[in-house]
Design a protein around this motif. Structure first.
Motif, PDB file in Angstrom:
ATOM      1  N   GLU A  68      36.795  33.064  42.109  1.00  0.00           N
ATOM      2  CA  GLU A  68      36.749  34.447  42.273  1.00  0.00           C
ATOM      3  C   GLU A  68      37.911  35.167  41.246  1.00  0.00           C
ATOM      4  OE1 GLU A  68      34.858  37.759  43.423  1.00  0.00           O
ATOM      5  OE2 GLU A  68      34.660  35.899  44.567  1.00  0.00           O
ATOM      6  N   GLU A  69      38.780  34.416  41.127  1.00  0.00           N
ATOM      7  CA  GLU A  69      39.989  35.004  40.177  1.00  0.00           C
ATOM      8  C   GLU A  69      39.276  35.361  38.647  1.00  0.00           C
ATOM      9  OE1 GLU A  69      43.124  32.352  40.663  1.00  0.00           O
ATOM     10  OE2 GLU A  69      43.609  33.012  42.528  1.00  0.00           O
ATOM     11  N   LEU A  70      38.470  34.113  38.301  1.00  0.00           N
ATOM     12  CA  LEU A  70      38.028  34.187  36.967  1.00  0.00           C
ATOM     13  C   LEU A  70      36.607  34.641  36.787  1.00  0.00           C
ATOM     14  CD1 LEU A  70      39.976  30.885  35.822  1.00  0.00           C
ATOM     15  CD2 LEU A  70      40.430  33.319  35.511  1.00  0.00           C
ATOM     16  N   ARG A  71      36.020  35.228  37.741  1.00  0.00           N
ATOM     17  CA  ARG A  71      34.666  35.574  37.878  1.00  0.00           C
ATOM     18  C   ARG A  71      34.114  36.395  36.529  1.00  0.00           C
ATOM     19  NH1 ARG A  71      30.285  36.704  41.774  1.00  0.00           N
ATOM     20  NH2 ARG A  71      31.655  36.087  43.386  1.00  0.00           N
ATOM     21  N   PHE A  72      35.076  37.275  36.075  1.00  0.00           N
ATOM     22  CA  PHE A  72      34.708  38.014  34.874  1.00  0.00           C
ATOM     23  C   PHE A  72      35.469  37.745  33.802  1.00  0.00           C
ATOM     24  CE2 PHE A  72      33.536  40.807  38.834  1.00  0.00           C
ATOM     25  CZ  PHE A  72      32.127  40.920  38.373  1.00  0.00           C
ATOM     26  N   THR A  73      35.933  36.585  33.906  1.00  0.00           N
ATOM     27  CA  THR A  73      36.770  36.278  32.497  1.00  0.00           C
ATOM     28  C   THR A  73      35.884  35.813  31.397  1.00  0.00           C
ATOM     29  OG1 THR A  73      38.909  35.470  34.074  1.00  0.00           O
ATOM     30  CG2 THR A  73      38.621  34.634  31.513  1.00  0.00           C
ATOM     31  N   ARG A  74      35.984  36.579  30.161  1.00  0.00           N
ATOM     32  CA  ARG A  74      35.401  35.969  28.888  1.00  0.00           C
ATOM     33  C   ARG A  74      36.511  34.869  28.197  1.00  0.00           C
ATOM     34  NH1 ARG A  74      31.038  37.030  25.967  1.00  0.00           N
ATOM     35  NH2 ARG A  74      30.372  37.395  28.357  1.00  0.00           N
ATOM     36  N   PHE A  75      35.868  33.846  28.384  1.00  0.00           N
ATOM     37  CA  PHE A  75      36.601  32.498  27.543  1.00  0.00           C
ATOM     38  C   PHE A  75      36.125  32.488  26.279  1.00  0.00           C
ATOM     39  CE2 PHE A  75      36.840  31.301  32.323  1.00  0.00           C
ATOM     40  CZ  PHE A  75      37.802  30.603  32.173  1.00  0.00           C
ATOM     41  N   ASP A  76      37.184  32.158  25.121  1.00  0.00           N
ATOM     42  CA  ASP A  76      36.952  31.681  24.105  1.00  0.00           C
ATOM     43  C   ASP A  76      36.450  30.191  24.039  1.00  0.00           C
ATOM     44  OD1 ASP A  76      37.206  31.081  21.352  1.00  0.00           O
ATOM     45  OD2 ASP A  76      38.734  32.169  20.810  1.00  0.00           O
TER      46      ASP A  76
END
Length: 374
Positions: A140-148
Motif C-alpha cells: 500500500e505504501e508504494l502503490r504509486f511509487t515510480r521506480f527507476d
C-alpha cells in the motif's frame, strides 16, 4: 472434424476453481482451428460484475518471454551477442570482473548470480524461504511509487550474489530482465516498451497487448485481489498499482486470446527464427521464487503432461500484486492454452513459512491437465 476440446468439461473445471475460492478467472484453449473460451466468477466482489474471457489482464512474468524474444530479434540482427559479456554493453550497471563474467545468455536463463531486488524495493516483503517474517505494508505504501529501473538494478547488483556467473542451478531474479530492458534500450535507441512493441507485439498482431508501466489498466479488466498469504483480509484490489517496479520483467497487459496467438506464432518460428527458438528451449536448472528447482530456457520453461504421450508444453507463468496468468503451447504448436486469475497469494503460511495447500491449487491443476490433453 474431430472435436478435441471437451467444452463442457472445460466449463466445469473453470467453475470448480471459482468454487474452490478464486473470485474470478477466465481462459482460452485452442487446438488447431478449434477454440474454447470460458469465464467463471466475478471481476468485482463488491458489485458482482462478472469476469469475461476477453478481459485485459496483468500477466506478470509472461512478460519475460516477450522481452527474451525482443533480445533474440536483436541477436538475429547482429546487434547483441548471446554469449557476449554484459560489460560490452552496460559496464556502468554491472561493473568490473563481474560484468566481464556475466553474459547476455546468463541474464536470459537466470544463471547470472545476480540477486533479486524485490525485497529491497518493498522493505516489508521477504523472499522465500523467509515468508514467515514478511508483511504487506509496502504494497500500500508504494502503490504509486515510480521506480527507476537503474536504481532497482543497483539494489540487485549490490545485494549478496546468489551464485557464480554461469553456475547451476541458477536463481530466478527479476534483476536479470531489468538489465535486459536496459540492454534493448542501449542497442536500439528505443525504450524497452517501444522495442518490444515494434519487434514482438506489432509483428504478432496482438491488438490488446502492451508493455505498460503505469498504474492503470486501460480497457475492460478485473479487479486484482491481493491476499498476501492471508495477511490482507479481506484481499485488497491492486489493479491500480504503478508497474515500474517490474517494467520489462513483468508489466505486460494482455488477453488470453493474444497470449495464445503469440505462443502459436512463437512455436511456428514466426516471432524469432527456428535457431533462436531452439536457443530459447535450451534449459538449465533454476531455483524458482517459490524455492522449487525448474528447467528454464531463455524466457521459456517446459511443462510435461501426465497424460497419454508425455507431450511437452512451453510457456511461462506470471504473478503481480493481485493477479496472475499461465500461458502454454504444445511443442509442435498445435495446441495452446492460457488461464488468468484475479487473486494471488491465497495460501496461508505454516509455522515454517511455507504456503499451506489450498483447494484452489488442486482445482487449478485439474484445469491445467484438462487444458493440455483433455
Amino acid at each position: 472434424m474431430e472435436n478435441r476440446l471437451d467444452t463442457d468439461a472445460l466449463d466445469a473445471a473453470l467453475e470448480a476453481v471459482h468454487r474452490a475460492g478464486m473470485p474470478g478467472l477466465f481462459a482460452e484453449v485452442r487446438d488447431g482451428e478449434q477454440v474454447w473460451r470460458g469465464a467463471a466468477g466475478v471481476a468485482d466482489v463488491t458489485t458482482g460484475r462478472p469476469v469475461t474471457a476477453g478481459m485485459r489482464h496483468r500477466v506478470g512474468s509472461i512478460t519475460k518471454t516477450f522481452t527474451a524474444a525482443a533480445v533474440l530479434r536483436q541477436v538475429e540482427a547482429g546487434l547483441i551477442g548471446l554469449d557476449t559479456p554484459v560489460s560490452r554493453y552496460l559496464p556502468e550497471l554491472v561493473p568490473g570482473a563481474r560484468g566481464d563474467a556475466v553474459t547476455v545468455r546468463m541474464l536470459l536463463n537466470h544463471t547470472s548470480g545476480l540477486a533479486e531486488y524485490l525485497p529491497y524495493a518493498y522493505p516489508s516483503l521477504k523472499a522465500f524461504p523467509a515468508l514467515a517474517e514478511t508483511g504487506p505494508e509496502s504494497l500500500e505504501e508504494l502503490r504509486f511509487t515510480r521506480f527507476d529501473p537503474v536504481e532497482l538494478i543497483g539494489m540487485g547488483v549490490a545485494a549478496p550474489a546468489v551464485g557464480v556467473p554461469g553456475g547451476t542451478p541458477g536463481v530466478y531474479s527479476n534483476t536479470n530482465y531489468l538489465l535486459l530492458g536496459q540492454l534493448l534500450e542501449k542497442v536500439t535507441g528505443l525504450s524497452a516498451e517501444r522495442c518490444v512493441a515494434r519487434d514482438v507485439i506489432g509483428p504478432a498482431g496482438l491488438r490488446d497487448t502492451e508493455l505498460a508501466v503505469g498504474a492503470h489498466i486501460d480497457g475492460l479488466h478485473s479487479c486484482l485481489y491481493e491476499s498476501w498469504f492471508g495477511m490482507i483480509d479481506p484481499p485488497r484490489d491492486h489493479s491500480v498499482h504503478d508497474m515500474s517496479w517490474v517494467g520489462p520483467s513483468a508489466s505486460l497487459v494482455s488477453t488470453v486470446s493474444d497470449l495464445n496467438r503469440f505462443h502459436a506464432l512463437l512455436s511456428a518460428g514466426e516471432i524469432v527464427g527456428p535457431s533462436s527458438l531452439a536457443e530459447m528451449r535450451r534449459t538449465v536448472p533454476v531455483v524458482s521464487q517459490e524455492g522449487r528447482t525448474i528447467d528454464y530456457g531463455l524466457g521459456l520453461h517446459p511443462m510435461e503432461t501426465a497424460g497419454p504421450g508425455q507431450e511437452t508444453y512451453w510457456g511461462h507463468g506470471g504473478t503481480v500484486w493481485g493477479g496472475g496468468a499461465l500461458a502454454m503451447a504444445r511443442a509442435d504448436g498445435g495446441r495452446q492454452w492460457c488461464v488468468a486469475v484475479n487473486l494471488q497469494r491465497w495460501n496461508e503460511l505454516d509455522a515454517s513459512g511455507r504456503p499451506r495447500p489450498h483447494a484452489v491449487d488442486a482445482a487449478l491443476e485439474a484445469f491445467h491437465r484438462l487444458a493440455m490433453y483433455g
